[in-house]
Design a protein around this motif. Structure first.
Motif, mmCIF file in Angstrom:
data_model
loop_
_atom_site.group_PDB
_atom_site.id
_atom_site.type_symbol
_atom_site.label_atom_id
_atom_site.label_comp_id
_atom_site.label_asym_id
_atom_site.label_seq_id
_atom_site.Cartn_x
_atom_site.Cartn_y
_atom_site.Cartn_z
ATOM 1 N N LYS A 234 0.768 -1.348 0.030
ATOM 2 C CA LYS A 234 0.045 -0.049 0.162
ATOM 3 C C LYS A 234 0.912 1.310 -0.045
ATOM 4 N N SER A 235 0.739 1.919 -1.217
ATOM 5 C CA SER A 235 1.901 3.110 -1.234
ATOM 6 C C SER A 235 1.289 3.989 -2.315
ATOM 7 N N GLN A 236 1.915 5.176 -2.456
ATOM 8 C CA GLN A 236 1.663 6.319 -3.569
ATOM 9 C C GLN A 236 1.601 5.708 -4.959
ATOM 10 N N TRP A 237 2.762 4.673 -5.028
ATOM 11 C CA TRP A 237 3.200 4.126 -6.205
ATOM 12 C C TRP A 237 1.862 3.402 -6.812
ATOM 13 N N LEU A 238 1.495 2.212 -5.728
ATOM 14 C CA LEU A 238 0.413 1.790 -5.934
ATOM 15 C C LEU A 238 -0.967 2.685 -6.453
ATOM 16 N N MET A 239 -1.242 3.786 -5.631
ATOM 17 C CA MET A 239 -2.220 4.490 -6.059
ATOM 18 C C MET A 239 -2.209 5.192 -7.612
ATOM 19 N N SER A 240 -0.817 5.485 -8.006
ATOM 20 C CA SER A 240 -0.459 5.906 -9.279
ATOM 21 C C SER A 240 -0.635 4.805 -10.018
ATOM 22 N N ALA A 241 -0.195 3.704 -10.131
ATOM 23 C CA ALA A 241 -0.540 2.441 -10.986
ATOM 24 C C ALA A 241 -1.970 2.354 -11.317
ATOM 25 N N LEU A 242 -2.851 2.381 -9.981
ATOM 26 C CA LEU A 242 -4.326 1.889 -10.194
ATOM 27 C C LEU A 242 -4.990 2.981 -11.266
ATOM 28 N N PHE A 243 -4.649 4.296 -11.171
ATOM 29 C CA PHE A 243 -5.297 5.193 -11.695
ATOM 30 C C PHE A 243 -4.710 5.591 -13.132
ATOM 31 N N TYR A 244 -3.448 4.987 -13.356
ATOM 32 C CA TYR A 244 -2.992 5.333 -14.551
ATOM 33 C C TYR A 244 -2.953 4.222 -15.765
ATOM 34 N N TRP A 245 -3.207 2.884 -15.122
ATOM 35 C CA TRP A 245 -3.187 1.862 -15.951
ATOM 36 C C TRP A 245 -4.799 1.273 -15.830
ATOM 37 N N ASP A 246 -5.263 0.779 -16.794
ATOM 38 C CA ASP A 246 -6.739 0.052 -16.891
ATOM 39 C C ASP A 246 -6.595 -1.154 -16.102
ATOM 40 N N LYS A 247 -5.516 -1.917 -16.207
ATOM 41 C CA LYS A 247 -5.537 -3.019 -15.338
ATOM 42 C C LYS A 247 -4.018 -3.347 -14.566
ATOM 43 N N VAL A 248 -4.257 -3.758 -13.174
ATOM 44 C CA VAL A 248 -3.151 -4.116 -12.459
ATOM 45 C C VAL A 248 -3.081 -5.459 -12.232
ATOM 46 N N GLY A 249 -1.969 -6.209 -12.652
ATOM 47 C CA GLY A 249 -2.141 -7.334 -12.093
ATOM 48 C C GLY A 249 -1.000 -7.970 -11.162
ATOM 49 N N SER A 250 -0.981 -9.120 -10.319
ATOM 50 C CA SER A 250 -0.088 -9.407 -9.408
ATOM 51 C C SER A 250 0.113 -10.987 -9.662
ATOM 52 N N ILE A 251 1.554 -11.478 -9.610
ATOM 53 C CA ILE A 251 1.470 -12.803 -9.604
ATOM 54 C C ILE A 251 1.187 -13.579 -8.244
ATOM 55 N N VAL A 252 0.132 -14.297 -8.427
ATOM 56 C CA VAL A 252 -0.843 -14.956 -7.430
ATOM 57 C C VAL A 252 -0.604 -16.505 -7.501
ATOM 58 N N PRO A 253 -0.181 -17.154 -6.747
ATOM 59 C CA PRO A 253 -0.219 -18.816 -6.694
ATOM 60 C C PRO A 253 -1.589 -19.213 -6.600
ATOM 61 N N LEU A 254 -1.872 -20.233 -7.342
ATOM 62 C CA LEU A 254 -3.345 -20.760 -7.139
ATOM 63 C C LEU A 254 -3.520 -21.290 -5.770
ATOM 64 N N ASP A 255 -2.670 -21.506 -4.879
ATOM 65 C CA ASP A 255 -2.959 -21.858 -3.441
ATOM 66 C C ASP A 255 -3.770 -20.238 -2.885
ATOM 67 N N PHE A 256 -3.291 -19.379 -3.305
ATOM 68 C CA PHE A 256 -3.862 -18.023 -2.480
ATOM 69 C C PHE A 256 -5.333 -17.733 -3.243
ATOM 70 N N LEU A 257 -5.584 -18.398 -4.391
ATOM 71 C CA LEU A 257 -6.856 -18.318 -4.993
ATOM 72 C C LEU A 257 -7.865 -19.202 -4.152
ATOM 73 N N GLU A 258 -7.309 -20.429 -3.756
ATOM 74 C CA GLU A 258 -8.148 -21.227 -3.146
ATOM 75 C C GLU A 258 -8.210 -20.989 -1.531
ATOM 76 N N ARG A 259 -7.320 -20.161 -1.085
ATOM 77 C CA ARG A 259 -7.325 -19.674 0.221
ATOM 78 C C ARG A 259 -6.959 -18.092 0.298
ATOM 79 N N PRO A 260 -8.045 -17.190 -0.195
ATOM 80 C CA PRO A 260 -7.655 -16.069 -0.039
ATOM 81 C C PRO A 260 -7.491 -15.357 1.194
ATOM 82 N N HIS A 261 -7.637 -15.781 2.342
ATOM 83 C CA HIS A 261 -7.390 -15.326 3.425
ATOM 84 C C HIS A 261 -5.792 -15.121 3.552
#
Length: 338
Positions: free
Chosen positions: A14-41
């Motif tokens: 969580k940073s000013q960098w992230l805020m800039s990216a969210l407004f500037y780009w249509d989509k922001v992705g992150s590399i998230v292993p399948l394990d995290f999709l199954e356990r989003p907590h």
């Protein structure tokens, strides 16, 4: 290209960098292993909120790594032919990497990102297996691998890899002997910084507000981004002695566009809107791509052209040309001093 893939971490800080990216780009992705999709907590609270607000797309590496023909060979050839890794490997095999040892810095990488490369790094003394799905990877190795992985995934998913970390950016540079890589990157970036041009609210309490604002003002944000990107790409055509002058002139003449976006943000609900910085790294990456694509010795044993050479081994020259047509052109670095 209108979407970026953040690396090296799963949770985007969580940073000013992230805020800039969210407004500037249509989509922001992150590399998230399948394990995290199954356990989003397992994601941190703010990252979960961004995912739920549809501001972050989760790119699952396990869905793509099997389709990359020489994933393992590309990276292992890169480290096996690099004397720096050979030295680190020797220390690792003597048990000198880890907490309280000669090299203390390691980074945890989920096995979903490593495929079977994790065990190969263990064999070379560059990593140790931890509890569960994690490997503790010597930090320099981890930094190089995550840059490599993000570049590969960006190519096969049409995302552009972007980071807010200096050390990941420096991995793109093939540094001559007796030349300081920090200085090299600073020189490449020095004249290509657009200062105080991207309006961003200083405080955003509800991530859904970003989503609503982008939905309402999508066309204006895209025009603003295209306006900036066209200029940054044109910087490559200017003589070096004119770049600083061109940037100053561009920023000065961008006041109306900046004010328009800033006014839209303030009228939406954000009264305190700051201007941040955008930075281009077009020159070093395009130069290296030219070297890799044009070097006739690229497939000769022992020849290495850095991480982009490893990418070429993994994907082939043809896919590398895809990267060249959509270069890894930008890194939104908010920090002004490297």
């Amino acid at each position: 290209m209108d979407k970026i893939l953040y690396f090296p971490t799963i949770n985007i800080p969580k940073s000013q960098w992230l805020m800039s990216a969210l407004f500037y780009w249509d989509k922001v992705g992150s590399i998230v292993p399948l394990d995290f999709l199954e356990r989003p907590h397992k994601l941190d609270k703010y990252m979960r909120e961004l995912v739920h607000a549809e501001l972050i797309e989760q790119v699952v590496p396990e869905q793509y790594l099997g389709s990359i023909p020489n994933l393992r060979k590309g990276f292992l050839d890169y480290i096996d032919n690099n004397p720096v890794f050979n030295h680190i490997s020797g220390l690792g095999n003597m048990g000198l990497i880890g907490n309280g040892r000669l090299i203390q810095s390691t980074s945890l990488i989920h096995m979903g990102k490593l495929d079977d490369i994790g065990e190969e790094l263990v064999r070379r003394g560059l990593a140790t297996k931890q509890r569960g799905p994690w490997y503790a990877v010597e930090s320099y190795t981890a930094s190089n691998y995550m840059t490599y992985l993000a570049t590969l995934l960006g190519t096969v998913t049409d995302y552009m890899p972007v980071t807010n970390s200096y050390k990941e950016l420096s991995n793109f540079l093939e540094i001559p002997k007796k030349y300081d890589n920090r200085k090299a990157l600073k020189e490449q970036l020095r004249a290509r910084i657009l200062e105080r041009i991207l309006p961003v609210p200083s405080v955003i309490d509800d991530p859904y507000d970003i989503f609503r604002f982008k939905e309402k003002h999508h066309d204006e944000l895209r025009r603003f981004r295209n306006y900036i990107e066209d200029f940054i790409l044109n910087l490559e055509t200017f003589p070096d002695d004119l770049v600083d002058e061109k940037i100053k002139y561009f920023v000065s003449n961008s006041e109306d566009e900046i004010k328009y976006i800033k006014d839209r943000m303030q009228s939406f609900k954000w009264k305190d809107v700051n201007l941040t910085t955008i930075c281009s790294i077009g020159s070093p990456t395009i130069f290296l791509l030219n070297e890799v694509v044009e070097n006739s010795l690229m497939n000769t044993a022992g020849v290495t052209l850095g991480l982009l050479g490893a990418v070429s081994t993994a994907l082939g020259k043809e896919r590398l040309l895809d990267i060249k047509s959509k270069p890894l052109a930008y890194a939104a670095i908010i920090e002004r001093n490297f």
